[in-house]
Design an enzyme around this catalytic site. Structure first.
Site, PDB file in Angstrom:
ATOM      1  N   SER A  74       0.925  -1.660  -0.321  1.00  0.00           N
ATOM      2  CA  SER A  74       0.035  -0.145   0.077  1.00  0.00           C
ATOM      3  C   SER A  74       0.438   1.413   0.448  1.00  0.00           C
ATOM      4  O   SER A  74       0.055   2.043  -0.105  1.00  0.00           O
ATOM      5  CB  SER A  74      -1.142  -0.169   1.416  1.00  0.00           C
ATOM      6  OG  SER A  74      -2.050  -0.552   0.870  1.00  0.00           O
ATOM      7  N   LYS A  77       0.216   4.059  -2.517  1.00  0.00           N
ATOM      8  CA  LYS A  77      -0.800   5.310  -2.411  1.00  0.00           C
ATOM      9  C   LYS A  77       0.000   6.246  -2.646  1.00  0.00           C
ATOM     10  O   LYS A  77      -0.117   7.405  -2.968  1.00  0.00           O
ATOM     11  CB  LYS A  77      -1.897   4.612  -1.422  1.00  0.00           C
ATOM     12  CG  LYS A  77      -2.668   3.784  -1.790  1.00  0.00           C
ATOM     13  CD  LYS A  77      -3.578   3.529  -0.608  1.00  0.00           C
ATOM     14  CE  LYS A  77      -4.732   2.247  -0.756  1.00  0.00           C
ATOM     15  NZ  LYS A  77      -3.759   0.677  -0.706  1.00  0.00           N
ATOM     16  N   SER A 318      -6.021   3.850   4.299  1.00  0.00           N
ATOM     17  CA  SER A 318      -5.260   2.691   3.149  1.00  0.00           C
ATOM     18  C   SER A 318      -6.430   2.281   2.218  1.00  0.00           C
ATOM     19  O   SER A 318      -6.426   1.112   1.948  1.00  0.00           O
ATOM     20  CB  SER A 318      -4.558   1.855   3.513  1.00  0.00           C
ATOM     21  OG  SER A 318      -3.406   0.929   2.582  1.00  0.00           O
TER      22      SER A 318
END
Length: 489
Positions: A74, A77, A318
């Protein structure tokens, strides 16, 4: 062998204590202590990329395999949201529109009604109800045409490249559509919340409610009230059959999120229901995936909050669905193509404008769910340094999880970590977690008041992920309680 192992362990503890204790913080000791932290047995056989730099000068203060490309999970991102703030702009808003190619004659709309989604991952059931109410407020009670659901702003690829099959029914693996719905203020678009309640009487079936309420999915409910708490929920691949099984303790309840197959059709189900609630009937067909005519008149619009506000729940929690929507929105904005590939190209152009080389990394999705994403600690620290020069930096920085802060929309994915340490409310960073993958990337201030940027990526470990997170936490604590050499090594 045991004596040698004791000596090695003692040496490591001494080095770390010198760093963490605050009484001896020479740059050499600091670097050696970081070396010792990376020698943790939990990392044996794993691949690690770590880089620490001065946020003002960009000087490298510590590095370990800094250019080794690893799966970031993640932390990807960071790239997606940074590029979106540049490509789309901090004030960008997603829209959902009601349009018609016909004319109103009294209470009748003579023509098709189009519900056009422009990718909003934050729109909720109440917002669709409000759109239907707006239509009723214009006096419309009958649509003498088709009800068309236009999701063509994005392509029809519902899942990312190489997303794992066993993630498909999870909220974090939800399908991507330009016309979707979120069941909550976390904006888990494309999912339903399934609440199961166990009656007091043992052996009785669980009662089940869905949010938002819909008959789009089917239930196979074999779950009962009983001891053991073996209750489970899954969605059968390729369908919307939800299977409930096992037992749930009498008098208790369970809330779980499950993705749906084809979110556009879930919206069609819900919006038809919203129209009926307003007494609006449709004479024509229900069409999925039709295109709104360029000459159609806009009857009502729902807009999301601006991007500079949306990145907060996206990064703090997230949120994969939001990240994928941003990626395709960038593709539509820059290349008039709502595809992941066009979005990745938009991110690459953004990196070039910052003087960074996109050829040194690989991106295939917006959320980091694919294992084809490959990024190094060098790439991430380059990005963090470049972000500090952006006019919207403060909004982006504040959207990062804050270590140890118990507030969910402040601490986010770091709210339970690093409490009671010097990193609490100091470290602002993005986490990443998948099987055999962990990452931590962000900003931290050291004992001398100097802001640092750092990134640590770990792949291919076979221990529990919590052990890798513990090493990351020790690295973060070491950084904020030490002063590395100004030039590093």
């Amino acid at each position: 062998m045991q004596l040698g192992r004791w000596i090695h362990t003692s040496a490591m503890l001494v080095a770390v204590s010198l760093l963490l204790g605050g009484c001896a913080t020479s740059s050499t000791t600091s670097e050696q202590a970081l070396d010792q932290l990376l020698a943790d047995p939990a990392l044996a056989g794993a691949s690690v990329s770590l880089m620490v730099r001065d946020a003002r000068s960009g000087n490298t203060l510590y590095q370990h395999n800094p250019r080794t490309r690893l799966v970031p999970a993640s932390s990807m991102k960071l790239l997606t949201t940074a590029a979106a703030m540049d490509v789309l702009g901090p004030q960008y808003r997603f829209s959902t529109q009601l349009l018609s190619n016909g004319s109103q004659q009294g209470a009748r709309l003579m023509g098709n009604l189009y519900l056009r989604g422009l990718g909003d991952p934050t729109i909720q059931w109440a917002d669709y109800q409000a759109l239907a109410a707006s239509l009723a407020g214009q006096g419309i009670q009958l649509i003498q045409g088709d009800l068309v659901f236009d999701d063509t702003w994005f392509d029809a690829e519902r899942l990312g490249v190489d997303w794992a099959h066993d993630d498909e029914d999870k909220y974090y693996g939800a399908q991507i559509s330009a016309l979707t719905v979120s069941p909550n203020s976390d904006f888990d678009a494309g999912t339903l919340i399934v609440t199961a309640k166990a009656p007091v009487a043992v052996g009785q079936p669980l009662s089940v409610t869905l949010s938002p309420p819909t008959d789009y999915v089917q239930l196979s409910n074999l779950a009962v009230s009983g001891p053991g708490n073996s209750y489970g929920l899954n969605r059968q691949h390729g369908s919307n059959l939800l299977r409930l099984s096992g037992t749930l303790k009498p008098g208790t309840q369970s809330r779980q999120w499950v993705s749906v197959w084809e979110p556009t059709q879930l919206v069609a189900n819900l919006f038809t229901q919203a129209l009926a609630e307003q007494g609006i009937s449709v004479q024509g067909r229900r069409v999925i995936g039709g295109v709104s005519p360029a000459t159609a008149t806009v009857l009502a619009t729902h807009q999301s909050a601006p991007l500079q506000e949306l990145i907060r729940p996206l990064l703090k929690l997230s949120n994969n669905s939001m990240a994928e929507a941003l990626l395709k929105a960038m593709g539509r904005q820059q290349a008039n193509a709502g595809t992941a590939a066009a979005g990745v190209a938009a991110v690459a152009d953004f990196l070039r404008r910052q003087g960074l080389d996109p050829a040194t990394l690989n991106q295939v999705d917006g959320s980091g769910l694919s294992r084809r994403n490959l990024v190094s600690a060098q790439n991430f620290t380059d990005l963090l340094l470049a972000m500090g020069k952006q006019p919207w930096f403060n909004a982006w920085y504040d959207a990062l999880p804050s270590a140890g802060n118990p507030d969910r929309l402040s601490g986010g994915s770091l709210r339970y970590r690093l409490r009671g340490t010097a990193a609490q409310n100091n470290l602002q960073a993005k986490t990443g977690s998948m099987g055999g993958v962990s990452s931590l990337t962000g900003y931290i201030t050291d004992a001398g008041g100097r802001r640092l940027v750092f990134s640590m990526l770990t792949n291919n470990y076979v221990v529990q992920g919590s052990r890798i997170k513990a090493v990351e936490d020790r690295v973060a604590t070491a950084l904020c309680r030490s002063e590395l050499a100004r030039e590093g090594r």
